[in-house]
Motif scaffolding. Structure first.
Motif, PDB file in Angstrom:
ATOM      1  N   TRP A  11      34.817 -16.495 -11.134  1.00  0.00           N
ATOM      2  CA  TRP A  11      34.207 -15.577 -10.161  1.00  0.00           C
ATOM      3  C   TRP A  11      34.928 -14.226 -10.132  1.00  0.00           C
ATOM      4  O   TRP A  11      35.048 -13.584  -9.097  1.00  0.00           O
ATOM      5  CB  TRP A  11      34.230 -16.209  -8.766  1.00  0.00           C
ATOM      6  N   GLY A  12      35.419 -13.793 -11.266  1.00  0.00           N
ATOM      7  CA  GLY A  12      36.167 -12.536 -11.332  1.00  0.00           C
ATOM      8  C   GLY A  12      37.641 -12.761 -11.051  1.00  0.00           C
ATOM      9  O   GLY A  12      38.069 -13.884 -10.744  1.00  0.00           O
ATOM     10  N   ALA A  39      34.917  -3.428  -9.359  1.00  0.00           N
ATOM     11  CA  ALA A  39      35.958  -4.041 -10.187  1.00  0.00           C
ATOM     12  C   ALA A  39      37.310  -3.404  -9.893  1.00  0.00           C
ATOM     13  O   ALA A  39      37.387  -2.271  -9.431  1.00  0.00           O
ATOM     14  CB  ALA A  39      35.621  -3.832 -11.661  1.00  0.00           C
ATOM     15  N   GLY A  40      38.351  -4.146 -10.173  1.00  0.00           N
ATOM     16  CA  GLY A  40      39.707  -3.598 -10.055  1.00  0.00           C
ATOM     17  C   GLY A  40      40.582  -4.253 -11.101  1.00  0.00           C
ATOM     18  O   GLY A  40      40.975  -5.394 -10.946  1.00  0.00           O
ATOM     19  N   ILE A 126      26.750 -11.581   1.796  1.00  0.00           N
ATOM     20  CA  ILE A 126      27.214 -11.891   0.441  1.00  0.00           C
ATOM     21  C   ILE A 126      28.716 -11.670   0.331  1.00  0.00           C
ATOM     22  O   ILE A 126      29.387 -12.268  -0.501  1.00  0.00           O
ATOM     23  CB  ILE A 126      26.471 -10.991  -0.582  1.00  0.00           C
ATOM     24  N   SER A 128      29.765  -8.436  -0.023  1.00  0.00           N
ATOM     25  CA  SER A 128      29.785  -7.306  -0.977  1.00  0.00           C
ATOM     26  C   SER A 128      31.026  -6.454  -0.773  1.00  0.00           C
ATOM     27  O   SER A 128      31.569  -6.365   0.328  1.00  0.00           O
ATOM     28  CB  SER A 128      28.531  -6.449  -0.749  1.00  0.00           C
ATOM     29  N   LYS A 130      30.868  -3.458  -0.785  1.00  0.00           N
ATOM     30  CA  LYS A 130      30.275  -2.275  -0.117  1.00  0.00           C
ATOM     31  C   LYS A 130      30.556  -0.979  -0.885  1.00  0.00           C
ATOM     32  O   LYS A 130      30.775   0.073  -0.289  1.00  0.00           O
ATOM     33  CB  LYS A 130      30.746  -2.176   1.337  1.00  0.00           C
ATOM     34  N   LEU A 225      29.409 -14.686 -11.330  1.00  0.00           N
ATOM     35  CA  LEU A 225      28.834 -13.650 -10.460  1.00  0.00           C
ATOM     36  C   LEU A 225      27.668 -12.951 -11.147  1.00  0.00           C
ATOM     37  O   LEU A 225      27.147 -11.942 -10.666  1.00  0.00           O
ATOM     38  CB  LEU A 225      29.913 -12.616 -10.084  1.00  0.00           C
ATOM     39  N   VAL A 270      36.276 -14.463  -4.197  1.00  0.00           N
ATOM     40  CA  VAL A 270      36.374 -13.570  -3.047  1.00  0.00           C
ATOM     41  C   VAL A 270      34.952 -13.256  -2.589  1.00  0.00           C
ATOM     42  O   VAL A 270      34.057 -13.128  -3.410  1.00  0.00           O
ATOM     43  CB  VAL A 270      37.212 -12.310  -3.394  1.00  0.00           C
ATOM     44  N   GLY A 271      34.764 -13.215  -1.283  1.00  0.00           N
ATOM     45  CA  GLY A 271      33.401 -13.054  -0.764  1.00  0.00           C
ATOM     46  C   GLY A 271      32.781 -14.430  -0.517  1.00  0.00           C
ATOM     47  O   GLY A 271      33.419 -15.464  -0.723  1.00  0.00           O
ATOM     48  N   SER A 272      31.517 -14.421  -0.107  1.00  0.00           N
ATOM     49  CA  SER A 272      30.876 -15.681   0.273  1.00  0.00           C
ATOM     50  C   SER A 272      30.299 -16.388  -0.946  1.00  0.00           C
ATOM     51  O   SER A 272      30.377 -15.879  -2.058  1.00  0.00           O
ATOM     52  CB  SER A 272      29.746 -15.417   1.263  1.00  0.00           C
ATOM     53  N   ARG A 300      41.052  -8.218   0.205  1.00  0.00           N
ATOM     54  CA  ARG A 300      40.661  -9.443   0.904  1.00  0.00           C
ATOM     55  C   ARG A 300      41.359 -10.667   0.304  1.00  0.00           C
ATOM     56  O   ARG A 300      41.523 -10.737  -0.919  1.00  0.00           O
ATOM     57  CB  ARG A 300      39.144  -9.675   0.779  1.00  0.00           C
TER      58      ARG A 300
HETATM   59  P1  IMP Z   1      29.188  -6.402  -5.015  1.00  0.00           P
HETATM   60  O1  IMP Z   1      29.249  -6.461  -6.489  1.00  0.00           O
HETATM   61  O2  IMP Z   1      30.182  -5.428  -4.427  1.00  0.00           O
HETATM   62  O3  IMP Z   1      27.818  -6.194  -4.467  1.00  0.00           O
HETATM   63  O4  IMP Z   1      29.659  -7.833  -4.440  1.00  0.00           O
HETATM   64  C1  IMP Z   1      28.908  -9.012  -4.680  1.00  0.00           C
HETATM   65  C2  IMP Z   1      29.832 -10.224  -4.753  1.00  0.00           C
HETATM   66  O5  IMP Z   1      30.630 -10.139  -5.930  1.00  0.00           O
HETATM   67  C3  IMP Z   1      30.821 -10.342  -3.596  1.00  0.00           C
HETATM   68  O6  IMP Z   1      31.028 -11.715  -3.302  1.00  0.00           O
HETATM   69  C4  IMP Z   1      32.086  -9.727  -4.143  1.00  0.00           C
HETATM   70  O7  IMP Z   1      33.237 -10.223  -3.489  1.00  0.00           O
HETATM   71  C5  IMP Z   1      32.007 -10.164  -5.587  1.00  0.00           C
HETATM   72  N1  IMP Z   1      32.698  -9.240  -6.493  1.00  0.00           N
HETATM   73  C6  IMP Z   1      32.277  -8.024  -6.904  1.00  0.00           C
HETATM   74  N2  IMP Z   1      33.140  -7.474  -7.751  1.00  0.00           N
HETATM   75  C7  IMP Z   1      34.144  -8.355  -7.907  1.00  0.00           C
HETATM   76  C8  IMP Z   1      35.341  -8.361  -8.705  1.00  0.00           C
HETATM   77  O8  IMP Z   1      35.644  -7.430  -9.462  1.00  0.00           O
HETATM   78  N3  IMP Z   1      36.112  -9.486  -8.600  1.00  0.00           N
HETATM   79  C9  IMP Z   1      35.771 -10.536  -7.816  1.00  0.00           C
HETATM   80  N4  IMP Z   1      34.673 -10.570  -7.063  1.00  0.00           N
HETATM   81  C10 IMP Z   1      33.851  -9.490  -7.111  1.00  0.00           C
END
Ligand code: IMP
Length: 417
Positions: A11-12, A39-40, A126, A128, A130, A225, A270-272, A300
């Motif tokens: 999940w990243g 991303a980071g 989700i 997100s 944001k 994801l 991370v996230g839901s 987070r």
């Molecule tokens: P969004 O891509 O910001 O819309 O987020 C959608 C979902 O993907 C959320 O649950 C985020 O926590 C997760 N997510 C987005 N980018 C990353 C990442 O780089 N690493 C881990 N989770 C991510």
């Protein structure tokens, strides 16, 4: 030459930053193909920690060219911040980045929409980041997006018409994001992008491949994801799988060479969204603590759990993974027992696939003896037998060799087999 692909299988946050550091010296071109500032990628150079959001990780290499492909979404505000920080560290950024004219731009109003839609979901959020990712890709698919190539046209007119469209939608929602306050620096970012190399990167990459240059396609987020195959709707809005590299860069499947799949020796999210092997006990808390499992983009805390082989095999299948890289095995150095999920109990039977209604599964575990010791830095032969048993089990189950084993955050703690 072929284009190789490096991507996350969970999940990243699998630790792509450390691995690109190991891999990038071997490549002439590093190309991002999807995602954006959600991303980071954390890299440490000369004792300085850098977190890259949009810029490919080859930026620290003197001779590598970095491509931001058409599949990426760029927030000019964040992009400028990233560039300013790199320039402050003496990195010659402008000559080493080329940007696709077809990449989409995250507008301030996309960020407001992201927040507004998340707020509106109530307890179905989700999670997100944001950063405006979802609304920007939505506009791309709806054919109402703003692209980097538009910067070279009558940009303000195009921008204002898009912004007005967004304002009509936003009028029906509640949000706190201040679009006007964000706009000033955002436009400074637009001016910066305008001064950079904007080209049709699909021609560039294909030409370079034909002339014998090597390309590493750098994925962001992770396979689980993916917008198609992840646990929808708790996914990001792009194709994080290897096929995304073809679409997000304009390369044919015929040129794809190796597919490097990165996974952690356990799982995080991370996230839901569903996470079958999630731990709510002391072991999960220890994974979070020892693994420093806090988001590099949002800070987070990450949810933690045992390695899920059903999910890993699914990711390997979707991506055509040729080599596995296992990260952070040292996080479990003090555990007496290590568990691996080998199947799911689902509707009265044990299954070995991810069903669409994944929420309903209960993991079935196989237990391994822990190794309870510090690990050697760079010798597979010197690893304790318990780890070898664990790794060889994963190889047998997946049919893919584990080529790199990371035994600590430092660069030298990398076992290459
Ligand atoms: P969004 O891509 O910001 O819309 O987020 C959608 C979902 O993907 C959320 O649950 C985020 O926590 C997760 N997510 C987005 N980018 C990353 C990442 O780089 N690493 C881990 N989770 C991510």
């Amino acid at each position: 030459m072929n284009a190789d692909i490096l991507l996350g299988l969970q999940w990243g946050d699998e630790g792509k930053g450390k691995i690109v550091d190991v891999l990038t010296p071997k490549y002439d071109i590093i190309a991002r193909f999807q995602g954006g500032p959600n991303a980071g990628h954390t890299l440490v150079f000369n004792n300085v920690k850098h977190v890259l959001h949009t810029i490919p990780s080859g930026i620290f290499r003197a001779n590598a060219m970095n491509v931001i492909g058409n599949g990426v979404v760029i927030d000019p505000y964040i992009f400028k911040e990233e560039i300013d920080k790199l320039v402050a560290h003496g990195i010659d950024v402008k000559s080493k980045i080329i940007i696709s004219s077809k990449a989409h731009i995250i507008m301030p109003s996309h960020k407001a929409l992201d927040e507004a839609y998340e707020n509106d979901k109530g307890d179905k959020k989700i999670g997100s980041t944001k950063k405006g990712i979802g609304p920007t890709y939505t506009d791309k698919i709806a054919r109402t997006g703003l692209r980097v190539g538009d910067i070279l046209l009558d940009f303000n007119a195009i921008y204002n018409s898009r912004k007005q469209q967004h304002a009509k939608i936003l009028a029906n929602y509640s949000y706190s994001f201040d679009i006007v306050a964000y706009e000033q620096k955002w436009f400074e970012g637009i001016a910066l992008i305008k001064s950079m190399q904007i080209i049709d990167t699909e021609y560039y990459i294909n030409k370079q491949l034909r002339s014998g240059k090597s390309v590493l396609c750098e994925g962001a987020q992770g396979t689980l994801l993916d917008i198609e195959f992840g646990s929808y709707p708790f996914v990001t809005s792009s194709n994080t799988i290897s096929a995304g590299a073809c679409v997000g860069l304009g390369i044919s499947p015929k040129v794809v060479g190796k597919v490097f799949g990165i996974f952690k020796a356990y799982c995080t999210r991370v996230g839901s969204g569903p996470f079958p092997t999630e731990l709510f006990d002391e072991t999960g808390a220890l994974m979070q603590k020892y693994g420093n499992e806090f988001g590099s983009t949002t800070g987070r805390p990450r949810r933690c759990g045992w390695l899920d082989l059903v999910a890993l095999k699914y990711a390997i299948m979707l991506n055509g993974v040729t080599q596995l890289f296992m990260m952070k095995i040292d996080v479990m150095n003090t555990f007496d027992t290590i568990k691996v999920c080998t199947g799911y109990s689902y509707k009265g039977e044990v299954i070995d696939y991810m069903p669409n209604d994944i929420e309903g599964v209960v993991p079935v575990y196989k237990e391994f003896k822990g190794w309870n010791c510090e690990l050697p830095s760079n010798s597979y032969a010197d690893l304790p037998q318990e780890i070898k048993t664990y790794i060889e089990f994963i190889e047998t189950e997946t049919g893919v060799p584990v080529q790199i084993i990371s035994t600590g955050p430092e660069r030298e703690k990398t076992i290459i087999r």
